[in-house]
Write a protein that holds these residues in place. Structure first.
Motif, PDB file in Angstrom:
ATOM      1  N   UNK A 188      -7.774 -42.726  30.990  1.00  0.00           N
ATOM      2  CA  UNK A 188      -7.368 -41.404  30.264  1.00  0.00           C
ATOM      3  C   UNK A 188      -5.433 -42.013  30.180  1.00  0.00           C
TER       4      UNK A 188
ATOM      5  N   UNK B  62      -5.368 -41.923  25.493  1.00  0.00           N
ATOM      6  CA  UNK B  62      -5.034 -40.784  24.558  1.00  0.00           C
ATOM      7  C   UNK B  62      -4.078 -40.278  25.465  1.00  0.00           C
TER       8      UNK B  62
ATOM      9  N   UNK C 231      -3.660 -38.156  28.271  1.00  0.00           N
ATOM     10  CA  UNK C 231      -3.933 -37.608  29.636  1.00  0.00           C
ATOM     11  C   UNK C 231      -3.035 -38.282  30.332  1.00  0.00           C
TER      12      UNK C 231
ATOM     13  N   UNK D 251      -4.454 -39.241  19.019  1.00  0.00           N
ATOM     14  CA  UNK D 251      -5.450 -38.529  19.774  1.00  0.00           C
ATOM     15  C   UNK D 251      -6.271 -38.024  18.077  1.00  0.00           C
TER      16      UNK D 251
END
Lengths: 319, 253
Positions: free
Chosen positions: B55, B58, B60, B86
């Motif tokens: 995660x 990208x 997050x 992204x």
């Protein structure tokens, strides 16, 4: 709504052991309440009453109510609802008729109530609803933003405008702002007050709705590269609407009637006209009842609109 | 950042990546490279940092130290850098995370139109192409709730792959599925592998990993404990922690 628990509840109220004692209790209650001499009894059982003793009239009333209940309980649910609605409406009408209203007066004034009062009420409510929704969305975004300044402003806003009476807010805006050199007409002042007040309530509704969308939806949308505005408009809000719409419908219906508060600053909306016109010939009740029925019809329309919108946003969940 | 003009490096290059949640260190000096067409499987006990690692790639999750480069683009906190990353990285989640208010087709076309800027017809054609690749074009008009878990996950894969990513991340893609639906999703991933898609997968499906991966890493407490070719890791794990973990999961199989 049906609770699908697969249990057939017996029609217990129609069993003789329950129904007959219930009739007996009803008879006694009517006898004690002297129902034989009520005006409404005369309206319903006029033929009977002329030549009958109170015992017979009470018995007749009991039989009528008993037969009515018995018949309605035997209907399919949809017809039960319909029959109960019709009967309650008739009883309400009888109640109003008992006030000895002047229909002529209502007929003479109703056009004024509708053409000016209703139009102004609708205009004020619709504008306030639109501005309140914008405020609510902004307030909810501020509260969820993680930015201390935004959260502080939003918290103060909702606390203040939920915390003081709407009547006071109307006075503050209409009579207080001129102290700062901001002179504002009555109708705009009413719209501003209603928008600020309902925007504060709806901020909490919007916040709860947005928070009800699983965090995975935000993550999937971010991972796909959507911009924040697109995420909110296309992914989050459409899902939050399922949670937002039922309480928002309540708010709109409440606002429709709270818009009558702006009559205190002389706006010619429905309640103001009902009051002032009623005073002209001392026919207050006629005008108040007429205005009330107009409010009821409008909120009924909002209820229908709400049902349609709920249906629209619930379609993905209907399997 | 002129993202598209950057010299393309490997699909993923991570150097010295560390991340803390308060005092807890979730990632501890991760070094990792995935070459084009390679398929990395990340395994390890729960809480070892597998999902956090994937995660973080990208954005997050944030990170405090180290460097992540995707296809030559350096990940920073600048919105342009995050957007550029992204645009190159696709993601598939354990819980599918399809948009429930949109049909299967709209789930795939909305990002193509809004992010890739395709016209409605082009987006539709491209979405149908990828729905055919995952063998569910006939479900295009349905809503996600009308599909089985396996079908939903295949739609999620189609949605991510249709965006044309340089790297596809899959975070336990079969862990939320009923056992009889695991295979259809794993087969879909093998199909992507045959097409040359670069992937990083967190999974507990060790039999699948052996067939699928070009490289397997075993993580524990935020570190990469062991990196190996799949055959070596399963036949001959060097580290005791890896051996203990493999005994656990293989017994379950």
């Amino acid at each position: 709504m049906h609770f699908a628990d697969n249990v057939d509840y017996p029609p217990w109220f129609r069993r003789p052991v329950v129904f007959l004692p219930a009739l007996a209790i009803l008879y006694l209650a009517l006898w004690q309440g002297d129902a034989a001499h009520w005006a409404v009894t005369e309206t319903i059982l006029g033929v009977l009453k002329a030549s009958a003793t109170p015992v017979v009239v009470t018995a007749g009333l009991t039989a009528l109510i008993g037969a009515n209940v018995w018949l309605i309980l035997g209907l399919p649910v949809r017809w039960q609802v319909f029959a109960v609605w019709v009967e309650l409406a008739l009883l309400l009408a009888l109640f109003f008729v008992s006030f000895d209203l002047s229909w002529d007066f209502i007929r003479r004034k109703i056009w004024l109530l509708v053409s000016i009062g209703l139009i102004n009420t609708l205009y004020i409510s619709a504008a306030s609803i639109a501005f309140a929704s914008i405020l609510a969305l902004a307030g909810a975004m501020a509260k969820l933003s993680g930015n201390g300044v935004a959260i502080g402003v939003a918290n103060f806003y909702t606390s203040f405008f939920r915390g003081i009476p709407l009547l006071m807010q109307i006075y503050i805006i209409y009579l207080g702002l001129p102290q700062l050199g901001v002179v504002i007409d009555a109708i705009p002042a009413g719209i501003v007050a209603l928008s600020l007040c309902y925007g504060a309530y709806m901020t909490e509704i919007f916040r709860a709705g947005i928070e009800s969308v699983p965090v995975g939806q935000w993550e999937a949308a971010r991972a796909l590269g959507f911009r924040p505005g697109t995420i909110l408009a296309r992914i989050i809000l459409p899902q939050a609407m399922r949670v937002i719409i039922p309480p928002t419908g309540n708010q709109f219906i409440a606002m429709l009637k709270d818009s009558s508060l702006v009559s205190v600053i002389g706006v010619w909306e429905l309640m103001y006209l009902a009051r002032t016109e009623g005073q002209t010939e001392f026919r207050h009740i006629e005008m108040m009842l007429t205005a009330s029925m107009i409010y009821w019809v409008m909120s009924g329309m909002l209820e229908l609109a709400q049902a349609r919108i709920e249906q629209h946003f619930g379609q993905a969940h209907a399997r | 950042m002129p993202a598209d003009a950057s010299p393309a490096g490997p699909p993923l290059e991570i150097r010295g990546l560390s991340k803390w949640y308060g005092a807890f260190q979730a990632l501890d000096g991760i070094d990792l490279t995935i070459g084009r067409g390679e398929r990395l499987v990340i395994c390890g006990p729960s809480g070892s940092g597998k999902s956090t690692l994937i995660r973080t790639i990208n954005a997050l999750e944030s990170f405090q130290r180290g460097k992540i480069r995707v296809d030559g683009v350096v990940l920073s906190r600048a919105p342009a850098a995050v957007a550029a990353i992204r645009a190159r990285v696709g993601m598939v989640f354990q819980q599918f995370n399809l948009f429930p208010h949109l049909t299967v087709l709209e789930n795939c076309t909305l990002p193509l139109r809004r992010v890739r800027g395709l016209s409605a017809e082009d987006a539709r054609a491209r979405a149908m192409l990828y729905l055919e690749k995952v063998h569910i074009p006939e479900q295009a008009a349905k809503f996600p709730a009308q599909l089985s878990g396996g079908q939903q996950q295949r739609v999620a894969i189609a949605r991510a792959v249709a965006m044309g990513p340089q790297l596809l991340l899959l975070d336990e893609p079969t862990s939320a599925l009923d056992p009889e639906m695991v295979k259809e999703v794993l087969d879909t991933m093998l199909g992507l592998a045959a097409d040359g898609m670069t992937m990083a997968v967190v999974t507990h499906e060790m039999g699948f990993a052996r067939e699928f991966a070009t490289q397997v890493i075993f993580m524990d407490r935020g570190r990469i404990v062991e990196t190996a070719a799949p055959a070596d890791l399963f036949a001959n794990p060097r580290e005791e922690r890896t051996r203990a973990f493999l005994r656990q999961v293989l017994r379950k199989d």
